[in-house]
Design an enzyme around this catalytic site. Structure first.
Site, PDB file in Angstrom:
ATOM      1  N   HIS A 148       0.817  -1.222   0.000  1.00 11.71           N
ATOM      2  CA  HIS A 148       0.000   0.000   0.000  1.00 11.71           C
ATOM      3  C   HIS A 148       0.850   1.270   0.000  1.00 11.71           C
ATOM      4  O   HIS A 148       0.330   2.375  -0.113  1.00 11.71           O
ATOM      5  CB  HIS A 148      -0.944  -0.013   1.213  1.00 11.71           C
ATOM      6  N   ASP A 171      -2.445   1.747  -4.799  1.00  8.64           N
ATOM      7  CA  ASP A 171      -3.694   2.102  -4.115  1.00  8.64           C
ATOM      8  C   ASP A 171      -4.795   1.100  -4.464  1.00  8.64           C
ATOM      9  O   ASP A 171      -4.657   0.301  -5.396  1.00  8.64           O
ATOM     10  CB  ASP A 171      -4.122   3.543  -4.441  1.00  8.64           C
TER      11      ASP A 171
END
Ligand code: CAO
Length: 325
Positions: free
Chosen positions: A295, A299
């Site tokens: 992350h 995204d």
């Protein structure tokens, strides 16, 4: 009541409970009739024709199914132990052993992996058309000496998706200061081998056909089961798929294999009712996929778009043909 008067240490009582044995039925050979661990093991051995603790039985011995209160004995049918699975007897003794090289490598990789903030994303894929297509092609592949499973399709669809989402086929440096977009799609597949979990990869999937990938997986599987996978096959992976569904299980939560940035885990294909476009209930072949992505650089929207594309190739496998190079 009688059990409470019986003399035995807590460890022996636990051993008896674990093996569903009433202490009142066991003759103790210790001082003043005290029941020893050996008495429990002997009792168990007499009941089952069983083996010594943690020893592998060389030839499967028929084991009599023990009647319980819920299931009174009808007919004593011998139950054959599966030949490949060692039959174990609970010993009540803890055992400590050093980790081997493969286990130590897993400790290192997974400890590094857990420093990565994982983003998880799950979906279901309708493989009905792919199941049909594979059954049509399986015999043809076999006639050319190759076993065709679903994995080559999953891998090819991932590569087609990676062409549009190269950030998922990338790696970040240790300090997360730069990202390298990898030119080749070297797609790893988690493999359950006699040595444990290994992740060989199929190199340059972007220029391989489904048949080429199947051939390469066959080669890697043969090496894996012979314990002969070498460094060349085990390094330079850029993206990974873990098909735990070939063993069982509906969902998994995969852990990224650093320095890669994404991994997918596939559950087992299940026959389930679903609605078609005319609102009719139809029989569908459904598989769950769970993605994990780094992350820091990926995204959720990117992961979701990639997953949608991957899913669309698998749900309409003919579409793959259009995009094959
Ligand atoms: N659902 C249902 N059936 C499946 C399936 C799934 N998701 N995936 C494969 N199958 C079927 C195959 O089609 C094959 O059936 P057929 O005999 O009819 O062709 C059968 O299961 C056995 O397949 P396979 O395991 O030999 O081959 P594969 O290419 O599907 O998978 C490999 C190869 C290496 C991924 C697999 O053998 C394996 O090791 N899986 C375990 C991965 C693992 O341990 N993951 C966890 C990692 S984290 O610890």
């Amino acid at each position: 009541m009688k059990d409470q008067k019986t003399q035995a240490t807590p460890a022996v009582r636990r051993l008896a409970i674990e093996n569903n044995i009433k202490l009142s039925e066991v003759v103790g050979t210790g001082q003043d009739g005290r029941i020893l661990k050996e008495d429990i093991l002997n009792f168990l051995a007499k009941q089952t024709g069983a083996i010594l603790p943690y020893e592998v039985q060389k030839t499967p011995t028929p084991v009599m199914a023990k009647p319980t209160a819920d299931t009174p004995p009808k007919e004593k049918k011998p139950v054959m132990a599966p030949p490949a699975i060692p039959q174990l007897v609970f010993t009540g003794i803890d055992r400590t052993e050093p980790l081997n090289g493969f286990q130590k490598a897993m400790v290192k990789t997974m400890t590094a992996a857990l420093k990565i903030p994982h983003f998880g994303y799950c979906d279901e894929v309708d493989l009905t058309q792919l199941v049909r297509l594979r059954s049509e092609l399986k015999g043809l592949a076999e006639s050319r000496g190759v076993k065709l499973s679903y994995m080559p399709f999953f891998i090819k669809a991932a590569s087609l998706g990676l062409l549009q989402f190269p950030v998922l086929n990338a790696s970040v440096d240790e300090g997360c200061q730069s990202i390298t977009y990898k030119a080749s799609h070297n797609i790893g597949l988690a493999m359950d081998t006699p040595q444990g979990l290994l992740v060989p990869n199929v190199k340059s999937v972007q220029s391989l056909s489904v048949f080429d990938i199947a051939e390469e997986i066959n080669r890697l599987q043969a090496l894996g089961s012979a314990g002969q996978l070498g460094t060349a096959d085990l390094t330079s992976g850029t993206f990974t798929l873990s098909n735990i569904g070939s063993i069982g299980g509906t969902f998994a939560k995969p852990v990224i294999l650093p320095p890669e940035v994404a991994i997918g885990a596939l559950g087992k294909i299940q026959v389930l009712p679903r609605f078609n476009s005319r609102d009719e209930v139809v029989k569908a072949h459904i598989m769950n996929v769970s993605w994990s992505a780094d992350h820091r650089v990926i995204d959720g929207a990117t992961m979701s778009r990639f997953s949608n594309l991957w899913r669309s190739y698998l749900e309409n496998p003919a579409a793959m043909v259009l995009d094959l190079k």
